[in-house]
Design a protein around this motif. Structure first.
Motif, PDB file in Angstrom:
ATOM      1  N   ALA A 179       0.823  -1.201   0.000  1.00  0.00           N
ATOM      2  CA  ALA A 179       0.000   0.000   0.000  1.00  0.00           C
ATOM      3  C   ALA A 179       0.863   1.260   0.000  1.00  0.00           C
ATOM      4  CB  ALA A 179      -0.932  -0.005   1.212  1.00  0.00           C
ATOM      5  N   ASP A 180       2.101   1.118   0.422  1.00  0.00           N
ATOM      6  CA  ASP A 180       3.070   2.225   0.415  1.00  0.00           C
ATOM      7  C   ASP A 180       3.803   2.192  -0.928  1.00  0.00           C
ATOM      8  OD1 ASP A 180       5.242   3.932   0.681  1.00  0.00           O
ATOM      9  OD2 ASP A 180       5.949   3.053   2.558  1.00  0.00           O
ATOM     10  N   PRO A 181       3.822   3.295  -1.683  1.00  0.00           N
ATOM     11  CA  PRO A 181       4.486   3.272  -2.986  1.00  0.00           C
ATOM     12  C   PRO A 181       5.967   2.876  -2.909  1.00  0.00           C
ATOM     13  CG  PRO A 181       3.530   5.444  -2.556  1.00  0.00           C
ATOM     14  CD  PRO A 181       3.227   4.576  -1.382  1.00  0.00           C
ATOM     15  N   HIS A 182       6.596   3.085  -1.759  1.00  0.00           N
ATOM     16  CA  HIS A 182       8.003   2.723  -1.602  1.00  0.00           C
ATOM     17  C   HIS A 182       8.181   1.501  -0.704  1.00  0.00           C
ATOM     18  CE1 HIS A 182       9.461   6.174  -3.824  1.00  0.00           C
ATOM     19  NE2 HIS A 182       8.494   6.860  -3.234  1.00  0.00           N
ATOM     20  N   GLY A 183       7.101   0.784  -0.451  1.00  0.00           N
ATOM     21  CA  GLY A 183       7.143  -0.358   0.445  1.00  0.00           C
ATOM     22  C   GLY A 183       7.866  -1.580  -0.098  1.00  0.00           C
ATOM     23  N   LEU A 184       8.162  -1.585  -1.398  1.00  0.00           N
ATOM     24  CA  LEU A 184       8.877  -2.716  -1.993  1.00  0.00           C
ATOM     25  C   LEU A 184      10.257  -2.320  -2.506  1.00  0.00           C
ATOM     26  CD1 LEU A 184       5.898  -4.278  -3.987  1.00  0.00           C
ATOM     27  CD2 LEU A 184       6.767  -4.955  -1.749  1.00  0.00           C
ATOM     28  N   ASP A 185      10.713  -1.160  -2.107  1.00  0.00           N
ATOM     29  CA  ASP A 185      12.010  -0.679  -2.591  1.00  0.00           C
ATOM     30  C   ASP A 185      13.158  -1.620  -2.225  1.00  0.00           C
ATOM     31  OD1 ASP A 185      10.698   1.441  -3.686  1.00  0.00           O
ATOM     32  OD2 ASP A 185      11.568   2.965  -2.365  1.00  0.00           O
ATOM     33  N   HIS A 186      12.989  -2.409  -1.185  1.00  0.00           N
ATOM     34  CA  HIS A 186      14.053  -3.356  -0.805  1.00  0.00           C
ATOM     35  C   HIS A 186      14.236  -4.455  -1.861  1.00  0.00           C
ATOM     36  CE1 HIS A 186      10.327  -5.232   0.616  1.00  0.00           C
ATOM     37  NE2 HIS A 186      10.972  -6.397   0.519  1.00  0.00           N
ATOM     38  N   LEU A 187      13.290  -4.594  -2.788  1.00  0.00           N
ATOM     39  CA  LEU A 187      13.407  -5.588  -3.856  1.00  0.00           C
ATOM     40  C   LEU A 187      14.093  -5.040  -5.111  1.00  0.00           C
ATOM     41  CD1 LEU A 187       9.859  -7.229  -3.613  1.00  0.00           C
ATOM     42  CD2 LEU A 187      12.032  -8.104  -2.715  1.00  0.00           C
ATOM     43  N   VAL A 188      14.432  -3.750  -5.091  1.00  0.00           N
ATOM     44  CA  VAL A 188      15.071  -3.130  -6.254  1.00  0.00           C
ATOM     45  C   VAL A 188      16.551  -3.489  -6.266  1.00  0.00           C
ATOM     46  CG1 VAL A 188      15.676  -0.941  -7.363  1.00  0.00           C
ATOM     47  CG2 VAL A 188      13.426  -1.232  -6.314  1.00  0.00           C
ATOM     48  N   GLY A 189      16.982  -4.049  -7.385  1.00  0.00           N
ATOM     49  CA  GLY A 189      18.385  -4.390  -7.586  1.00  0.00           C
ATOM     50  C   GLY A 189      18.923  -3.657  -8.805  1.00  0.00           C
ATOM     51  N   ALA A 190      20.146  -3.956  -9.166  1.00  0.00           N
ATOM     52  CA  ALA A 190      20.787  -3.278 -10.293  1.00  0.00           C
ATOM     53  C   ALA A 190      20.055  -3.518 -11.610  1.00  0.00           C
ATOM     54  CB  ALA A 190      22.237  -3.753 -10.414  1.00  0.00           C
ATOM     55  N   ASP A 191      19.406  -4.663 -11.757  1.00  0.00           N
ATOM     56  CA  ASP A 191      18.731  -4.992 -13.009  1.00  0.00           C
ATOM     57  C   ASP A 191      17.221  -4.780 -12.973  1.00  0.00           C
ATOM     58  OD1 ASP A 191      21.135  -5.799 -14.203  1.00  0.00           O
ATOM     59  OD2 ASP A 191      20.960  -7.811 -13.334  1.00  0.00           O
ATOM     60  N   THR A 192      16.723  -4.206 -11.896  1.00  0.00           N
ATOM     61  CA  THR A 192      15.280  -4.005 -11.757  1.00  0.00           C
ATOM     62  C   THR A 192      14.829  -2.804 -12.577  1.00  0.00           C
ATOM     63  OG1 THR A 192      15.361  -4.869  -9.499  1.00  0.00           O
ATOM     64  CG2 THR A 192      13.389  -3.642 -10.120  1.00  0.00           C
ATOM     65  N   GLN A 193      13.794  -3.005 -13.377  1.00  0.00           N
ATOM     66  CA  GLN A 193      13.163  -1.883 -14.074  1.00  0.00           C
ATOM     67  C   GLN A 193      12.168  -1.261 -13.100  1.00  0.00           C
ATOM     68  OE1 GLN A 193      11.395  -2.604 -17.900  1.00  0.00           O
ATOM     69  NE2 GLN A 193      12.798  -4.302 -18.296  1.00  0.00           N
ATOM     70  N   VAL A 194      12.293   0.036 -12.870  1.00  0.00           N
ATOM     71  CA  VAL A 194      11.393   0.734 -11.960  1.00  0.00           C
ATOM     72  C   VAL A 194      10.600   1.753 -12.755  1.00  0.00           C
ATOM     73  CG1 VAL A 194      11.223   2.211  -9.917  1.00  0.00           C
ATOM     74  CG2 VAL A 194      12.984   0.424 -10.022  1.00  0.00           C
ATOM     75  N   HIS A 195       9.279   1.670 -12.609  1.00  0.00           N
ATOM     76  CA  HIS A 195       8.391   2.616 -13.286  1.00  0.00           C
ATOM     77  C   HIS A 195       7.611   3.389 -12.233  1.00  0.00           C
ATOM     78  CE1 HIS A 195       9.060   0.906 -17.284  1.00  0.00           C
ATOM     79  NE2 HIS A 195       9.066  -0.267 -16.672  1.00  0.00           N
ATOM     80  N   ASP A 196       7.883   4.681 -12.127  1.00  0.00           N
ATOM     81  CA  ASP A 196       7.134   5.560 -11.230  1.00  0.00           C
ATOM     82  C   ASP A 196       5.997   6.174 -12.040  1.00  0.00           C
ATOM     83  OD1 ASP A 196       8.467   5.503  -8.640  1.00  0.00           O
ATOM     84  OD2 ASP A 196      10.196   6.271  -9.743  1.00  0.00           O
ATOM     85  N   LEU A 197       4.779   5.732 -11.767  1.00  0.00           N
ATOM     86  CA  LEU A 197       3.607   6.153 -12.534  1.00  0.00           C
ATOM     87  C   LEU A 197       2.490   6.583 -11.581  1.00  0.00           C
ATOM     88  CD1 LEU A 197       3.712   3.068 -14.922  1.00  0.00           C
ATOM     89  CD2 LEU A 197       4.562   5.364 -15.430  1.00  0.00           C
ATOM     90  N   PRO A 198       2.677   7.698 -10.865  1.00  0.00           N
ATOM     91  CA  PRO A 198       1.701   8.070  -9.838  1.00  0.00           C
ATOM     92  C   PRO A 198       0.303   8.364 -10.363  1.00  0.00           C
ATOM     93  CG  PRO A 198       3.265   9.841 -10.210  1.00  0.00           C
ATOM     94  CD  PRO A 198       3.754   8.663 -10.991  1.00  0.00           C
ATOM     95  N   SER A 199       0.168   8.662 -11.644  1.00  0.00           N
ATOM     96  CA  SER A 199      -1.174   8.935 -12.173  1.00  0.00           C
ATOM     97  C   SER A 199      -1.769   7.724 -12.897  1.00  0.00           C
ATOM     98  CB  SER A 199      -1.131  10.135 -13.122  1.00  0.00           C
ATOM     99  OG  SER A 199      -0.295   9.856 -14.225  1.00  0.00           O
ATOM    100  N   ALA A 200      -1.056   6.593 -12.896  1.00  0.00           N
ATOM    101  CA  ALA A 200      -1.542   5.389 -13.575  1.00  0.00           C
ATOM    102  C   ALA A 200      -2.314   4.500 -12.621  1.00  0.00           C
ATOM    103  CB  ALA A 200      -0.373   4.617 -14.166  1.00  0.00           C
ATOM    104  N   THR A 201      -3.245   3.750 -13.171  1.00  0.00           N
ATOM    105  CA  THR A 201      -3.994   2.749 -12.417  1.00  0.00           C
ATOM    106  C   THR A 201      -3.565   1.381 -12.923  1.00  0.00           C
ATOM    107  OG1 THR A 201      -5.883   4.215 -12.154  1.00  0.00           O
ATOM    108  CG2 THR A 201      -6.291   1.856 -11.888  1.00  0.00           C
ATOM    109  N   VAL A 202      -3.230   0.491 -12.007  1.00  0.00           N
ATOM    110  CA  VAL A 202      -2.833  -0.869 -12.368  1.00  0.00           C
ATOM    111  C   VAL A 202      -4.019  -1.788 -12.099  1.00  0.00           C
ATOM    112  CG1 VAL A 202      -1.261  -2.772 -11.879  1.00  0.00           C
ATOM    113  CG2 VAL A 202      -0.422  -0.415 -11.846  1.00  0.00           C
ATOM    114  N   LEU A 203      -4.385  -2.554 -13.111  1.00  0.00           N
ATOM    115  CA  LEU A 203      -5.493  -3.493 -13.003  1.00  0.00           C
ATOM    116  C   LEU A 203      -4.986  -4.898 -13.280  1.00  0.00           C
ATOM    117  CD1 LEU A 203      -8.148  -1.505 -15.048  1.00  0.00           C
ATOM    118  CD2 LEU A 203      -8.001  -1.702 -12.567  1.00  0.00           C
TER     119      LEU A 203
END
Length: 112
Positions: A40-64
């Protein structure tokens, strides 16, 4: 795929799931072809980010959730093959004819 992290992290506006009663999530992590975590926290999974992780910051997008409809009737596609205009062979042509079929259908017909 990263060893312990995520291949993909999406930080979004609302991220909805099909889990009854689950709060709207704001982050979704994917590893391979599986969801590795939601938060529920937008940064709550940041510990899973590694050197090869693609990160998409899309605050206005809805994920379904994607819906994989395996309840199909291929026979209808085969029966409809003669209902679409065109004579070019091949799957690409068939797909094109299916997309354009509504514009070639006589008024008042149901399409079946």
């Amino acid at each position: 795929m990263t060893a312990q992290g995520a291949d993909l992290l999406i930080r979004a506006g609302p991220a909805h799931s099909l889990v009854p009663g689950q709060a709207v999530q704001r982050a979704v992590a994917v590893r391979g072809d599986r969801i590795a975590g939601v938060s529920a926290d937008p940064h709550g999974l940041d510990h899973l980010v590694g050197a090869d992780t693609q990160v998409h910051d899309l605050p206005s997008a809805t994920v379904l959730p994607a819906i994989d409809d395996t309840h199909t009737h291929p026979i209808f596609a085969a029966l409809g093959a003669h209902d679409v205009p065109g004579t070019r062979p091949g799957r690409a042509s068939y797909a094109h004819r299916c997309r354009t079929r509504p514009s070639h259908r006589p008024a008042g017909t149901s399409g079946r």
